[in-house]
Design an enzyme around this catalytic site. Structure first.
Site, PDB file in Angstrom:
ATOM      1  N   HIS A   1      -5.419  15.515   0.401  1.00 49.43           N
ATOM      2  CA  HIS A   1      -4.572  14.389  -0.001  1.00 49.43           C
ATOM      3  C   HIS A   1      -3.665  13.935   1.138  1.00 49.43           C
ATOM      4  O   HIS A   1      -3.455  14.657   2.108  1.00 49.43           O
ATOM      5  CB  HIS A   1      -3.714  14.738  -1.231  1.00 49.43           C
ATOM      6  CG  HIS A   1      -2.750  15.859  -1.020  1.00 49.43           C
ATOM      7  ND1 HIS A   1      -3.009  17.166  -1.374  1.00 49.43           N
ATOM      8  CD2 HIS A   1      -1.489  15.893  -0.479  1.00 49.43           C
ATOM      9  CE1 HIS A   1      -1.971  17.931  -1.079  1.00 49.43           C
ATOM     10  NE2 HIS A   1      -1.022  17.184  -0.530  1.00 49.43           N
TER      11      HIS A   1
ATOM     12  N   HIS B   1       3.113  13.704   4.700  1.00 52.13           N
ATOM     13  CA  HIS B   1       2.251  14.746   5.277  1.00 52.13           C
ATOM     14  C   HIS B   1       0.792  14.459   4.971  1.00 52.13           C
ATOM     15  O   HIS B   1       0.474  13.575   4.167  1.00 52.13           O
ATOM     16  CB  HIS B   1       2.645  16.136   4.755  1.00 52.13           C
ATOM     17  CG  HIS B   1       2.384  16.357   3.284  1.00 52.13           C
ATOM     18  ND1 HIS B   1       3.294  16.041   2.301  1.00 52.13           N
ATOM     19  CD2 HIS B   1       1.305  16.851   2.638  1.00 52.13           C
ATOM     20  CE1 HIS B   1       2.794  16.341   1.113  1.00 52.13           C
ATOM     21  NE2 HIS B   1       1.566  16.830   1.290  1.00 52.13           N
TER      22      HIS B   1
ATOM     23  N   GLU C   1      -0.192  19.997   6.002  1.00 48.70           N
ATOM     24  CA  GLU C   1      -0.283  21.039   4.983  1.00 48.70           C
ATOM     25  C   GLU C   1      -1.697  21.602   5.004  1.00 48.70           C
ATOM     26  O   GLU C   1      -2.671  20.846   5.100  1.00 48.70           O
ATOM     27  CB  GLU C   1       0.009  20.433   3.595  1.00 48.70           C
ATOM     28  CG  GLU C   1      -0.110  21.441   2.451  1.00 48.70           C
ATOM     29  CD  GLU C   1       0.172  20.818   1.077  1.00 48.70           C
ATOM     30  OE1 GLU C   1       0.461  19.604   1.003  1.00 48.70           O
ATOM     31  OE2 GLU C   1       0.079  21.554   0.069  1.00 48.70           O
TER      32      GLU C   1
END
Lengths: 141, 141
Positions: A8, A83, A132
């Site tokens: 994502h 992010h 991430e």
């Protein structure tokens, strides 16, 4: 260590509800594309995911005074890209590989919004991008 | 108008060469994952794509004094997330749908790095996120 799927893109917003209205009006998002808004008090955020055919957008709203998102929203009051999250097969192996290369891993592996272990790698290690890494959910894909 | 695939995340960097070295060292990117660096003088940028299993990262470096990326890199000297690109079936229909909703479309449809028509939607319309819409390449997917 090899990057897996782009799970994502994380987008910080002042209000998830307002952002969802906008994605519905402008980009054809419908309720079936959206996961319920969820409080994650241990992370200091509320999150909701928008399903895209091959990935997801994660909308992130501050939760509580100590939310790590407040500082980002002070600099970017309208919100912005926060992010990018990639999947990896095993988070401890990924963490060790990052550290072996001298990267700064933020905190210890912990459970993220998809229920699997995550870490964050400092933006200074990736051209200003907060990355991430998320252990691939079992049974997925 | 409905968002299609997340085609790529655009990342502005001061040097594509240096960024690629970093992605190789830290994230296991290999030469086969990387498209050749290409000058796009009409856009004022150089670009290279990194293939991710389900999407791509687009590294963008300024080309020439008038590059639209200079301002972004002044604010973010190390680089940073610059835009998110989604595929749409037909760019003129997407442009008209955006305008009908009162969104600010930046410029006219033009050929992008994948050889199909693109537009950009102003960040103010999408919670501070610059969104590129790209006509799905024919024969892809």
């Amino acid at each position: 260590m090899k990057l897996g799927r782009l799970n994502h893109v994380g987008i910080a917003v002042p209000s998830i509800a307002a952002a969802l209205e906008n994605y519905k009006a402008l980009y054809g998002v419908v309720d079936d594309d959206i996961t319920p808004v969820r409080d994650m008090p241990e992370q200091g955020v509320k999150v909701a995911f928008i399903d895209i055919p091959n990935s997801q957008l994660e909308l992130i709203e501050p939760l509580g005074e100590a939310s790590p998102i407040h500082k980002f929203l002070e600099k970017n009051p309208a919100g912005g890209q926060h992010h990018v999250c990639f999947e990896v097969p095993e988070i401890y192996a990924a963490r060790d590989a990052m550290k072996a290369q001298g990267a700064t891993v933020l905190g210890e592996p912990r459970i993220g919004a998809h229920g699997t272990l995550i870490i964050f790698v400092h933006p200074k290690n990736s051209n200003g991008v907060l990355i991430e890494l998320m252990e691939t959910p079992k049974g997925d894909h």
